[in-house]
Design a protein around this motif. Structure first.
Motif, PDB file in Angstrom:
ATOM      1  N   LEU A 132      16.617  -0.683  -6.967  1.00 13.24           N
ATOM      2  CA  LEU A 132      16.293  -0.666  -8.399  1.00 13.24           C
ATOM      3  C   LEU A 132      15.014   0.135  -8.682  1.00 13.24           C
ATOM      4  CD1 LEU A 132      17.248  -2.800 -11.003  1.00 13.24           C
ATOM      5  CD2 LEU A 132      18.638  -2.198  -9.065  1.00 13.24           C
ATOM      6  N   ARG A 133      14.037  -0.098  -7.857  1.00 12.29           N
ATOM      7  CA  ARG A 133      12.766   0.627  -7.974  1.00 12.29           C
ATOM      8  C   ARG A 133      13.019   2.135  -7.815  1.00 12.29           C
ATOM      9  NH1 ARG A 133       7.319  -0.669  -7.412  1.00 12.29           N
ATOM     10  NH2 ARG A 133       7.693  -2.887  -7.514  1.00 12.29           N
ATOM     11  N   PHE A 134      13.824   2.471  -6.832  1.00 11.45           N
ATOM     12  CA  PHE A 134      14.207   3.867  -6.573  1.00 11.45           C
ATOM     13  C   PHE A 134      14.869   4.483  -7.813  1.00 11.45           C
ATOM     14  CE2 PHE A 134      18.135   6.246  -5.549  1.00 11.45           C
ATOM     15  CZ  PHE A 134      17.590   7.425  -5.078  1.00 11.45           C
ATOM     16  N   ILE A 135      15.850   3.787  -8.373  1.00  9.89           N
ATOM     17  CA  ILE A 135      16.584   4.324  -9.534  1.00  9.89           C
ATOM     18  C   ILE A 135      15.626   4.512 -10.709  1.00  9.89           C
ATOM     19  CG2 ILE A 135      18.357   3.819 -11.273  1.00  9.89           C
ATOM     20  CD1 ILE A 135      19.896   2.282  -9.073  1.00  9.89           C
ATOM     21  N   ARG A 136      14.755   3.538 -10.932  1.00  6.19           N
ATOM     22  CA  ARG A 136      13.861   3.614 -12.101  1.00  6.19           C
ATOM     23  C   ARG A 136      12.875   4.757 -11.949  1.00  6.19           C
ATOM     24  NH1 ARG A 136      14.462  -2.525 -12.867  1.00  6.19           N
ATOM     25  NH2 ARG A 136      16.028  -2.458 -14.516  1.00  6.19           N
ATOM     26  N   ILE A 137      12.351   4.974 -10.740  1.00  2.00           N
ATOM     27  CA  ILE A 137      11.390   6.069 -10.555  1.00  2.00           C
ATOM     28  C   ILE A 137      12.107   7.422 -10.637  1.00  2.00           C
ATOM     29  CG2 ILE A 137       9.745   7.152  -8.948  1.00  2.00           C
ATOM     30  CD1 ILE A 137       9.033   4.333  -7.933  1.00  2.00           C
TER      31      ILE A 137
ATOM     32  N   ARG B 238       0.790  -1.226   0.000  1.00  2.00           N
ATOM     33  CA  ARG B 238       0.000   0.000   0.000  1.00  2.00           C
ATOM     34  C   ARG B 238       0.829   1.287   0.000  1.00  2.00           C
ATOM     35  NH1 ARG B 238      -5.071  -0.846  -1.521  1.00  2.00           N
ATOM     36  NH2 ARG B 238      -3.896  -2.217  -2.832  1.00  2.00           N
ATOM     37  N   ASP B 239       2.123   1.144  -0.211  1.00  2.00           N
ATOM     38  CA  ASP B 239       3.014   2.304  -0.186  1.00  2.00           C
ATOM     39  C   ASP B 239       3.019   2.959  -1.570  1.00  2.00           C
ATOM     40  OD1 ASP B 239       5.188   4.036  -0.067  1.00  2.00           O
ATOM     41  OD2 ASP B 239       6.671   2.420  -0.067  1.00  2.00           O
ATOM     42  N   ILE B 240       2.123   3.895  -1.758  1.00  2.00           N
ATOM     43  CA  ILE B 240       1.812   4.373  -3.113  1.00  2.00           C
ATOM     44  C   ILE B 240       2.982   5.090  -3.798  1.00  2.00           C
ATOM     45  CG2 ILE B 240       0.801   6.618  -2.453  1.00  2.00           C
ATOM     46  CD1 ILE B 240      -1.495   5.860  -4.503  1.00  2.00           C
ATOM     47  N   LYS B 241       3.850   5.709  -3.010  1.00  2.00           N
ATOM     48  CA  LYS B 241       4.968   6.450  -3.613  1.00  2.00           C
ATOM     49  C   LYS B 241       6.047   5.517  -4.167  1.00  2.00           C
ATOM     50  CE  LYS B 241       5.763  10.761  -1.877  1.00  2.00           C
ATOM     51  NZ  LYS B 241       6.430  11.776  -1.039  1.00  2.00           N
ATOM     52  N   SER B 242       5.970   4.237  -3.827  1.00  2.00           N
ATOM     53  CA  SER B 242       6.928   3.273  -4.384  1.00  2.00           C
ATOM     54  C   SER B 242       6.390   2.606  -5.661  1.00  2.00           C
ATOM     55  CB  SER B 242       7.256   2.175  -3.356  1.00  2.00           C
ATOM     56  OG  SER B 242       8.010   2.696  -2.288  1.00  2.00           O
ATOM     57  N   TYR B 243       5.166   2.948  -6.068  1.00  2.00           N
ATOM     58  CA  TYR B 243       4.579   2.326  -7.267  1.00  2.00           C
ATOM     59  C   TYR B 243       5.202   2.899  -8.539  1.00  2.00           C
ATOM     60  CZ  TYR B 243       0.567   0.323  -4.701  1.00  2.00           C
ATOM     61  OH  TYR B 243      -0.250  -0.390  -3.862  1.00  2.00           O
ATOM     62  N   THR B 244       5.448   2.034  -9.510  1.00  2.00           N
ATOM     63  CA  THR B 244       5.831   2.529 -10.832  1.00  2.00           C
ATOM     64  C   THR B 244       4.561   3.076 -11.508  1.00  2.00           C
ATOM     65  OG1 THR B 244       5.332   0.420 -11.876  1.00  2.00           O
ATOM     66  CG2 THR B 244       7.599   0.730 -11.073  1.00  2.00           C
TER      67      THR B 244
ATOM     68  N   GLU C 252      10.984   5.950   0.546  1.00  2.00           N
ATOM     69  CA  GLU C 252      11.757   6.612   1.599  1.00  2.00           C
ATOM     70  C   GLU C 252      13.111   7.089   1.083  1.00  2.00           C
ATOM     71  OE1 GLU C 252       9.920   4.181   5.443  1.00  2.00           O
ATOM     72  OE2 GLU C 252      11.446   3.240   4.208  1.00  2.00           O
ATOM     73  N   MET C 253      13.637   6.407   0.077  1.00  2.43           N
ATOM     74  CA  MET C 253      14.867   6.893  -0.550  1.00  2.43           C
ATOM     75  C   MET C 253      14.542   8.123  -1.412  1.00  2.43           C
ATOM     76  SD  MET C 253      17.006   3.485  -1.560  1.00  2.43           S
ATOM     77  CE  MET C 253      15.954   2.064  -1.444  1.00  2.43           C
ATOM     78  N   LEU C 254      13.467   8.027  -2.193  1.00  2.00           N
ATOM     79  CA  LEU C 254      13.064   9.147  -3.049  1.00  2.00           C
ATOM     80  C   LEU C 254      12.757  10.395  -2.235  1.00  2.00           C
ATOM     81  CD1 LEU C 254      10.643   7.192  -5.408  1.00  2.00           C
ATOM     82  CD2 LEU C 254      12.738   8.365  -6.151  1.00  2.00           C
ATOM     83  N   ASP C 255      12.036  10.202  -1.137  1.00  2.00           N
ATOM     84  CA  ASP C 255      11.547  11.366  -0.404  1.00  2.00           C
ATOM     85  C   ASP C 255      12.665  12.161   0.280  1.00  2.00           C
ATOM     86  OD1 ASP C 255       8.926  12.549  -0.299  1.00  2.00           O
ATOM     87  OD2 ASP C 255       9.103  12.458   1.886  1.00  2.00           O
ATOM     88  N   GLN C 256      13.820  11.541   0.494  1.00  2.00           N
ATOM     89  CA  GLN C 256      14.953  12.319   1.027  1.00  2.00           C
ATOM     90  C   GLN C 256      15.301  13.428   0.025  1.00  2.00           C
ATOM     91  OE1 GLN C 256      18.230   9.715   2.581  1.00  2.00           O
ATOM     92  NE2 GLN C 256      16.781   8.067   2.179  1.00  2.00           N
ATOM     93  N   ILE C 257      15.290  13.057  -1.253  1.00  2.00           N
ATOM     94  CA  ILE C 257      15.603  14.022  -2.317  1.00  2.00           C
ATOM     95  C   ILE C 257      14.453  15.017  -2.470  1.00  2.00           C
ATOM     96  CG2 ILE C 257      16.141  14.247  -4.773  1.00  2.00           C
ATOM     97  CD1 ILE C 257      16.896  11.097  -4.431  1.00  2.00           C
ATOM     98  N   TYR C 258      13.222  14.493  -2.485  1.00  2.00           N
ATOM     99  CA  TYR C 258      12.049  15.340  -2.713  1.00  2.00           C
ATOM    100  C   TYR C 258      11.934  16.413  -1.622  1.00  2.00           C
ATOM    101  CZ  TYR C 258      10.386  11.682  -5.945  1.00  2.00           C
ATOM    102  OH  TYR C 258      10.265  10.777  -6.970  1.00  2.00           O
ATOM    103  N   ARG C 259      12.093  15.999  -0.361  1.00  2.00           N
ATOM    104  CA  ARG C 259      11.918  16.966   0.730  1.00  2.00           C
ATOM    105  C   ARG C 259      13.009  18.037   0.670  1.00  2.00           C
ATOM    106  NH1 ARG C 259       7.784  15.190   0.525  1.00  2.00           N
ATOM    107  NH2 ARG C 259       7.647  17.259  -0.287  1.00  2.00           N
TER     108      ARG C 259
END
Ligand code: SAH
Length: 359
Positions: free
Chosen positions: A170-175, A4-10, A135-142
């Motif tokens: 991998l998911r992080f890099i692709r998004i 249910r972690d929507i921000k990790s969805y491709t 959680e990896m993406l959001d470090q950059i986003y914030r």
């Protein structure tokens, strides 16, 4: 991945999830854009989606948005260090570094680390858990949202071993590099590893063009094993073979990181042995005077020893740079700020003046 972690969805996964809710594909695109391009901090900020849809989303999905708990700005350079809280109360750290070529963010890939490198603060309390892609993406986003400055480079060199959290990485890099998000060039993404040889080979075959950095830190297996437990699992010959394979598959030159520890790996014979080891590799050496961690008694090599080491590598045909130490006054090295924060929380009242929200 947590379902249910929507921000990790491709994008494709998001379209399927929205279809299930009876929504059209263009809604999925809008939602994706809110999360990964406009960097919305919550569903409520997504004003082009109806209230009803936002309510449905809130009921069904987790929306990861990191909470800054401490921010430190270096007085020596433009570096800023952030501590973020996750939903489960864990804290992670990220660093913003400003260079002439753009802004770079150093992110954590795990809460803590289980690799056990003897000079590193991230590993002192072991591994708590993997970070999700969100959680990896959001470090950059914030950080981009808070500073209002575009982030052009990302290095996965904070706490954690990224190749020990492979699927989420991998998911992080692709998004991060995909359409519809920040669209960062994969060439501007660097993944640093302590040298898990099979995972390096696997990464080489993913069809990505990210830069790989290998934490080498020693010219031979004997010295490397005293610094890095992983060296007992994978011999240097195996790891360097995997690095050559990475270059062959991706065409990306590697970076070999080498932290200089006085009396341990910084002699001229060490430099010569390192040159002999690296000469056939496509890459360069990045020398880092080890950043002393208070729990360990390692001492930084003198400036002269660092320069002599570099000179010796160059003379022996290996390119080497000395890394500028950014943010030294704000616990710049891996895991130091987090460690200090956790220790201060564990023993309230002992927090020194640097432990709080300082500028
Ligand atoms: N686990 C990954 C990425 C995290 S560490 C890896 O091992 O590469 C990022 C880099 O900082 C690594 O090269 C690591 O060895 C180095 N490092 C960690 N603590 C350090 C310290 N106290 N001084 C200098 N370099 C350090």
């Amino acid at each position: 991945m947590e379902p249910r972690d929507i921000k990790s969805y491709t994008q494709t996964e998001l379209e399927a999830a929205m279809l299930e809710l009876g929504e059209k594909p263009f809604r999925a695109r809008q939602l994706y854009q809110w999360m990964h391009e406009k960097l919305a901090g919550s569903f409520d900020e997504m004003t082009s989606l109806s209230k009803e849809l936002r309510k449905k989303l809130k009921e069904r999905f987790l929306y990861v948005s990191l909470k800054p708990v401490c921010e430190k700005a270096s007085k020596l350079d433009g570096t800023r260090k952030y501590l973020f809280a996750l939903e489960d109360g864990h804290v992670i750290e990220s660093v913003l570094m400003r260079y002439a070529y753009g802004n770079s963010v150093c992110i954590s890939s795990q809460v803590g680390c289980r690799m056990g490198c003897s000079f590193c603060a991230s590993t002192l309390d072991g591994l708590e858990r993997n970070l999700r892609a969100s959680e990896m993406l959001d470090q950059i986003y914030r950080i981009q949202a808070m500073t209002g400055e575009r982030i052009s480079h990302v290095v996965v060199m904070g706490s954690g071993e990224p190749l020990d959290n492979y699927e989420n990485l991998l998911r992080f890099i692709r998004i991060l590099s995909g359409e519809g998000g920040l669209n960062l060039s994969q060439r501007n993404i660097t993944v640093s590893t302590c040298g898990i040889a099979p995972a390096i080979r696997r990464l080489a075959e993913e069809g990505l063009s990210v830069t790989l950095a290998l934490s080498l830190h020693a010219p031979d297996d004997r010295i490397r094993q005293t610094l890095m437990p992983i060296a007992k699992a994978y011999a240097l010959s195996d790891v360097l073979e995997a690095c050559r394979f990475y270059f062959k598959k991706t065409g990306r030159r590697l970076t070999f990181e080498y932290s200089l520890v006085k009396g341990v790996n910084d002699s001229l014979p060490d430099a010569r042995a390192l040159a002999a080891l690296i000469r056939g590799q496509h890459g360069h050496v990045n020398l880092i005077p080890v950043n002393p961690v208070k729990e360990r008694d390692y001492v930084q090599s003198d400036r002269r020893a660092v320069e002599a080491f570099q000179g010796c590598l160059e003379k022996n045909g290996v390119n080497a740079t000395i890394r500028r130490e950014l943010g030294r006054d704000i616990d710049g090295a891996c895991g130091q700020l987090r460690k200090r924060y956790i220790d201060a929380v564990k023993t309230p009242g002992e927090e020194d003046e640097e432990g709080g929200r300082g500028e």
